[in-house]
Structures are given as structure tokens and as C-alpha cells.
Design a protein around this motif. Structure first.
Motif, PDB file in Angstrom:
ATOM      1  N   TRP A 169      42.627  42.530  49.977  1.00 34.37           N
ATOM      2  CA  TRP A 169      43.478  42.300  48.816  1.00 34.37           C
ATOM      3  C   TRP A 169      43.847  43.608  48.137  1.00 34.37           C
ATOM      4  CZ3 TRP A 169      42.235  42.312  43.311  1.00 34.37           C
ATOM      5  CH2 TRP A 169      43.260  41.767  42.526  1.00 34.37           C
ATOM      6  N   ASP A 170      45.130  43.801  47.919  1.00 37.41           N
ATOM      7  CA  ASP A 170      45.649  44.987  47.238  1.00 37.41           C
ATOM      8  C   ASP A 170      46.055  44.584  45.824  1.00 37.41           C
ATOM      9  OD1 ASP A 170      47.058  47.141  46.260  1.00 37.41           O
ATOM     10  OD2 ASP A 170      48.178  47.504  48.106  1.00 37.41           O
ATOM     11  N   PRO A 171      45.305  45.007  44.813  1.00 39.22           N
ATOM     12  CA  PRO A 171      45.634  44.573  43.447  1.00 39.22           C
ATOM     13  C   PRO A 171      46.973  45.100  42.966  1.00 39.22           C
ATOM     14  CG  PRO A 171      43.943  46.269  43.415  1.00 39.22           C
ATOM     15  CD  PRO A 171      44.128  45.885  44.848  1.00 39.22           C
ATOM     16  N   GLY A 172      47.470  46.188  43.584  1.00 37.22           N
ATOM     17  CA  GLY A 172      48.749  46.736  43.157  1.00 37.22           C
ATOM     18  C   GLY A 172      49.941  45.906  43.586  1.00 37.22           C
ATOM     19  N   THR A 173      49.828  45.270  44.745  1.00 39.90           N
ATOM     20  CA  THR A 173      50.951  44.495  45.281  1.00 39.90           C
ATOM     21  C   THR A 173      50.653  43.005  45.373  1.00 39.90           C
ATOM     22  OG1 THR A 173      50.193  44.751  47.566  1.00 39.90           O
ATOM     23  CG2 THR A 173      51.634  46.486  46.674  1.00 39.90           C
ATOM     24  N   GLY A 174      49.380  42.648  45.349  1.00 37.85           N
ATOM     25  CA  GLY A 174      48.993  41.249  45.500  1.00 37.85           C
ATOM     26  C   GLY A 174      48.987  40.764  46.935  1.00 37.85           C
ATOM     27  N   ARG A 175      49.348  41.617  47.893  1.00 42.99           N
ATOM     28  CA  ARG A 175      49.383  41.194  49.287  1.00 42.99           C
ATOM     29  C   ARG A 175      48.057  41.495  49.977  1.00 42.99           C
ATOM     30  NH1 ARG A 175      50.321  45.413  53.121  1.00 42.99           N
ATOM     31  NH2 ARG A 175      50.817  43.803  54.633  1.00 42.99           N
ATOM     32  N   SER A 176      47.866  40.848  51.104  1.00 46.74           N
ATOM     33  CA  SER A 176      46.686  41.088  51.921  1.00 46.74           C
ATOM     34  C   SER A 176      47.039  42.035  53.059  1.00 46.74           C
ATOM     35  CB  SER A 176      46.150  39.764  52.499  1.00 46.74           C
ATOM     36  OG  SER A 176      45.584  38.969  51.492  1.00 46.74           O
ATOM     37  N   ARG A 177      46.289  43.112  53.153  1.00 41.25           N
ATOM     38  CA  ARG A 177      46.517  44.106  54.186  1.00 41.25           C
ATOM     39  C   ARG A 177      45.929  43.666  55.519  1.00 41.25           C
ATOM     40  NH1 ARG A 177      44.888  49.881  51.451  1.00 41.25           N
ATOM     41  NH2 ARG A 177      46.567  50.018  49.899  1.00 41.25           N
ATOM     42  N   ARG A 178      46.349  44.342  56.541  1.00 39.35           N
ATOM     43  CA  ARG A 178      45.800  44.084  57.872  1.00 39.35           C
ATOM     44  C   ARG A 178      44.390  44.662  57.999  1.00 39.35           C
ATOM     45  NH1 ARG A 178      48.018  46.775  63.319  1.00 39.35           N
ATOM     46  NH2 ARG A 178      47.352  45.212  64.845  1.00 39.35           N
ATOM     47  N   PHE A 179      44.186  45.834  57.418  1.00 41.22           N
ATOM     48  CA  PHE A 179      42.891  46.516  57.373  1.00 41.22           C
ATOM     49  C   PHE A 179      42.659  46.973  55.938  1.00 41.22           C
ATOM     50  CE2 PHE A 179      44.317  47.145  61.779  1.00 41.22           C
ATOM     51  CZ  PHE A 179      43.189  46.746  62.483  1.00 41.22           C
ATOM     52  N   PRO A 180      41.443  47.351  55.587  1.00 42.24           N
ATOM     53  CA  PRO A 180      41.222  47.804  54.211  1.00 42.24           C
ATOM     54  C   PRO A 180      42.137  48.948  53.792  1.00 42.24           C
ATOM     55  CG  PRO A 180      39.117  47.388  55.285  1.00 42.24           C
ATOM     56  CD  PRO A 180      40.175  47.235  56.343  1.00 42.24           C
ATOM     57  N   TRP A 181      42.430  49.883  54.698  1.00 39.67           N
ATOM     58  CA  TRP A 181      43.221  51.057  54.364  1.00 39.67           C
ATOM     59  C   TRP A 181      44.728  50.831  54.458  1.00 39.67           C
ATOM     60  CZ3 TRP A 181      39.785  50.573  58.400  1.00 39.67           C
ATOM     61  CH2 TRP A 181      40.344  50.364  59.666  1.00 39.67           C
ATOM     62  N   GLY A 182      45.144  49.733  55.021  1.00 38.87           N
ATOM     63  CA  GLY A 182      46.564  49.467  55.187  1.00 38.87           C
ATOM     64  C   GLY A 182      46.826  48.675  56.451  1.00 38.87           C
ATOM     65  N   ASP A 183      48.028  48.811  56.994  1.00 39.63           N
ATOM     66  CA  ASP A 183      48.409  48.038  58.176  1.00 39.63           C
ATOM     67  C   ASP A 183      48.301  48.824  59.481  1.00 39.63           C
ATOM     68  OD1 ASP A 183      48.937  45.873  56.599  1.00 39.63           O
ATOM     69  OD2 ASP A 183      51.103  46.179  56.532  1.00 39.63           O
ATOM     70  N   GLU A 184      48.118  50.159  59.391  1.00 38.92           N
ATOM     71  CA  GLU A 184      48.087  50.946  60.610  1.00 38.92           C
ATOM     72  C   GLU A 184      46.777  50.743  61.382  1.00 38.92           C
ATOM     73  OE1 GLU A 184      46.948  53.988  57.333  1.00 38.92           O
ATOM     74  OE2 GLU A 184      48.107  52.120  57.540  1.00 38.92           O
TER      75      GLU A 184
END
Length: 450
Positions: free
Chosen positions: A321-336
Motif C-alpha cells: 500500500w502506497d499512502p501517497g497514491t492509495g494504490r497497491s504496488r507490485r513490490f514494496p519498492w515499486g513495480d520494477e
């Protein structure tokens, strides 16, 4: 939605996807061969009734590849139909497999090599679209993940074998570990609210990860890093294994029956904890995440510490969960995709990294080491998500659903990146200790801290 590493549609993208698949198949096979280069006697032996002989796993990965890629996707005739039942994981228990007329190591290698050659020919000629098995190369991705999962299983077998070391670790790169945990907060607050759990867009997500759905999670606190060896040794020193009040009734009965007194492979000598790790005797490092603990031990420690194990939803929200965007990432650090900067994966280190490592792999809230190092027990039973549909066969997930299995998350140092993401769900019996399991703890936001 296109994730990094999965190019958009089009002729050039199809070629890139096939190249990605071919590289994944080659990497998994190279790893399996590296784990089966020991003497024939070692491959044929059953090093523990908990595990298959290594030679069974060797041919089994080829058998699954033949079933799904050669016969189903490719539509070719069976290569060795007479061995299908020998390598059916549901037909024969691990303890019974040594008595089967298994292929010897040389025949096993020849068989999986023949299967792989046909699978690569099929990859060259089939379009990776149309049927659900072919869309985005799912069947090939499933086989890559399956082979990598068996490579991790082989590592668990190697850990259980007696004798001199036959595997040798590569050191972790200090440059990617970053500043470790001395100045990190003990725990991180995750506020109440909804988040998207699971995935409907991850191309190679397995059926139990699907579909994406919204889950409302009350506020809670979760450990910034996994529980360390030093912390768990404090539980042992305080008589944690002998005090029934810290254990659930089922966990205490298991502890009484088995005589557990420390994590797997630990022993006490000269006022020091020692461990056996792939044939090497060494002092237990204080700063590594504890591993080889069962669910019952993790649960007892958490209660002793005035805390609890996180639920599966709490673990995933902390990881995605990214509190800045409200979306769920693929990995904790992002989608890469994971790199050596993000997590300890791939099996070469043969140990977890110290707690607090991998600042580049932290979640938006600052939780570290959610991917790699140790599989983390959660308090959740392995159950289907709302709207679950078995695919491509019931025996992958559906037959395991129920209260007998607990969910583990995050992967371990022995897990390959192809078989690990923040939605990936592992499961096992709560008594299991031979796998590379650890945990972190949590508490309700309204509860007092420790």
C-alpha cells in the motif's frame, strides 16, 4: 496494465516476451543442475523422510514441463508416459518415493534435457495469446515458477543432509545492504483503511493470488524488520519453550510431543548458540532473521513479546500500500523487478541478510525485508479470495484450502525472483521447520507498545 518486464502487445513485444521466457527457463534449469551435481549416492538417498530424494525432484520438474508444455501447449505425444505416476506428487508421499523405480541421475538428466528441447521448439512456434494458458506465456511462466520452487525444495533437502558441505555460498555485497537496523524504528504504523489485495493483472500470478479485491484493515503496528536470532534467543533464555502460557493449546501439545527447545539446527555449547548450515558448524549470528521456526514457535514468541503475528492482509498492506497514491504496488519498492539492491533472493547467499538491510527495498511506510531473506508466517489460514477460480487445475491451490495450512509471505533468500512478489502466497502446515521460515510481529493500533 503492463508491468516492467512484460512488454505491451505487438510483434516486437512478442519476441521480447519469448526471450524473457527462454532466459527464465535457462536460469531455472541452470540452478537445478547446480543443486544436483553431487555424487550419485547423494542424489539417490533420502536425507530426511520429510523430503524426496534429490533425484525425484530432478525428474519431477521435467515431468511437469512435459505435461503442460509438450503435451498440452504443444500437442505432442508423450515422451515417457510410463513414468507419469512415479512423479505425480499426489500419488506418492515423500517418504515413499525412495522405494519407487525412479530414473537414475543420468536418465533423469537425459529426460529433462529432451523435454526442454521440445519445450523451446514449442515456444518458438506458438503465439503467446488466445487461450488462458498461452496469454502472456502463462503456461511457460508457471513452469519457470514450478522449477524454481523445486530448487528451493532441493535447498531444504541439502540443509537436512548430513556430512561435509557440497554447496558453497556467495557473499552478500555490502554495498547493497545499506545502513542496517541500529537507528530504525522498532515498528511502523499502518493506518486503518482499505487497500487492494491480490492481483487481476499480474501476468504470471497463480490462481490463489486472484482476483484483486478491496479489503478494509483496521489500524495496526508492524515490526520494521523480521525478528532476529538475538531476539528469539531472549525468548529461549526466558524459558519460552517451557512456559505453557505463551503457547496455544495445539502449539503446546506439539511442543510437548516433539520436545522442541530451540529453532531448527540450533544447539547450545559453551554458553553459545551454534547452528549447522549446509554442513558448516557456526555460531548463530545475532543480527540475522531467525529461521527454521514453526508457526507454533512464532506464535509463542509473539505472545511472549506482548504482540501477535500479522494477518495475511496486514502483511500485504504493509508490503504494497502506497499512502501517497492509495494504490497497491507490485513490490514494496515499486513495480520494477527485484534486483540485488532490493532483496536477498536467488539462493546464492545461502543465508538471510542482517536485519535492517536493503533500504532500497523498503515499502513506502518504511518496512524492510518484506521480500526475500525468510518466509514470514502469518496468522491466516490458507483460504480462497472472493471470486476465486481454480486455474489451470484444482490441485495447484484449491485442494489445500482450509484451516490445516497457514499462509507464509514474502519469499526467502532461497526463493527466485520469478516465484516471489508481494501478492505471492505460500502455505504449509504450522509444524514445518525445514523450510526457510521466520516471522515479524504486529499489534493493534489501540494496544500499548512493547
Amino acid at each position: 496494465m503492463n508491468h516492467p518486464g512484460f512488454p505491451p502487445h505487438g510483434p516486437e513485444a512478442a519476441g521480447a516476451l519469448k526471450e524473457r521466457i527462454a532466459c527464465g527457463l535457462e536460469r531455472s534449469r541452470r540452478r537445478v543442475h547446480a543443486l544436483t551435481t553431487c555424487d550419485e549416492e547423494e542424489l539417490l538417498a533420502q536425507h530426511s523422510p520429510l523430503m524426496s530424494p534429490l533425484v525425484w525432484d530432478l525428474a519431477h520438474v521435467g515431468s511437469q514441463e512435459e505435461l503442460w508444455l509438450v503435451r498440452d501447449v504443444g500437442g505432442l505425444d508423450p515422451l515417457r508416459p510410463e513414468i507419469d505416476s512415479l512423479y505425480d506428487a499426489f500419488e506418492h508421499s515423500r517418504s515413499a518415493r525412495p522405494s519407487l523405480p525412479l530414473l537414475d541421475p543420468a536418465d533423469s538428466r537425459a529426460y529433462i534435457g529432451e523435454v526442454r528441447a521440445k519445450a523451446l521448439d514449442i515456444l518458438d512456434r506458438v503465439p503467446l495469446e488466445g487461450s488462458p494458458l498461452l496469454e502472456a506465456g502463462f503456461a511457460f511462466g508457471m513452469i519457470i515458477q514450478h522449477e524454481q520452487q523445486h530448487a528451493e525444495t532441493m535447498l531444504a533437502t541439502h540443509q537436512l543432509r548430513a556430512g561435509e558441505p557440497v554447496l558453497h555460498a556467495q557473499p552478500l555485497d555490502p554495498a547493497v545492504l545499506g545502513t542496517r537496523g541500529a537507528n530504525l524504528p522498532r515498528e511502523v504504523h499502518v493506518p486503518a483503511g482499505p487497500f487492494t489485495m491480490g492481483s487481476s493483472v499480474e501476468p504470471w500470478a497463480l490462481d490463489n493470488e486472484r482476483p484483486a479485491h478491496e479489503v478494509h484493515v483496521p489500524g495496526y503496528w508492524i515490526d520494521t524488520v523480521p525478528v532476529s536470532n538475538a531476539e528469539f534467543a531472549g525468548f529461549v533464555a526466558d524459558g519460552g519453550y517451557d512456559r505453557e502460557e505463551w503457547w496455544s493449546p495445539v502449539g503446546w501439545a506439539h511442543r510437548q510431543r516433539t520436545g522442541l527447545g530451540a529453532p531448527g539446527f540450533w544447539r547450545r555449547e559453551g554458553g553459545q548458540w551454534w547452528r549447522r548450515r549446509f554442513g558448516v558448524e557456526e555460531a548463530v549470528p545475532d543480527d540475522e532473521p531467525v529461521q527454521h521456526v514453526s508457526y507454533w514457535e512464532a506464535e509463542a514468541y509473539a505472545r511472549w513479546a506482548g504482540r501477535r503475528l500479522p494477518t495475511e492482509a496486514e502483511w500485504e498492506k504493509a508490503a504494497r500500500w502506497d499512502p501517497g497514491t492509495g494504490r497497491s504496488r507490485r513490490f514494496p519498492w515499486g513495480d520494477e523487478e527485484p534486483t540485488a539492491r532490493h532483496a536477498n533472493l536467488g539462493g546464492t547467499a545461502m543465508r538471510p541478510a542482517p536485519v535492517g538491510s536493503y533500504p532500497d527495498g523498503a515499502s513506502p511506510l518504511g518496512v524492510r525485508q518484506l521480500i526475500g531473506d525468510v518466509w514470514e508466517w502469518t496468522s491466516s489460514d490458507f483460504l480462497p479470495y472472493p471470486g476465486f477460480r481454480a486455474f489451470p487445475y484444482r490441485e495447484y491451490s484449491e485442494v489445500f484450502f482450509g484451516s490445516e495450512q497457514k499462509v507464509l509471505r514474502g519469499g526467502s533468500w532461497a526463493t527466485d525472483a520469478a516465484a516471489c512478489r508481494a501478492t505471492f502466497r505460500n502455505w504449509d502446515y504450522p509444524i514445518r521447520r525445514q523450510i526457510f521460515t521466520g516471522f515479524r510481529t504486529a499489534r493493534d493500533a489501540a494496544a500499548e507498545g512493547r
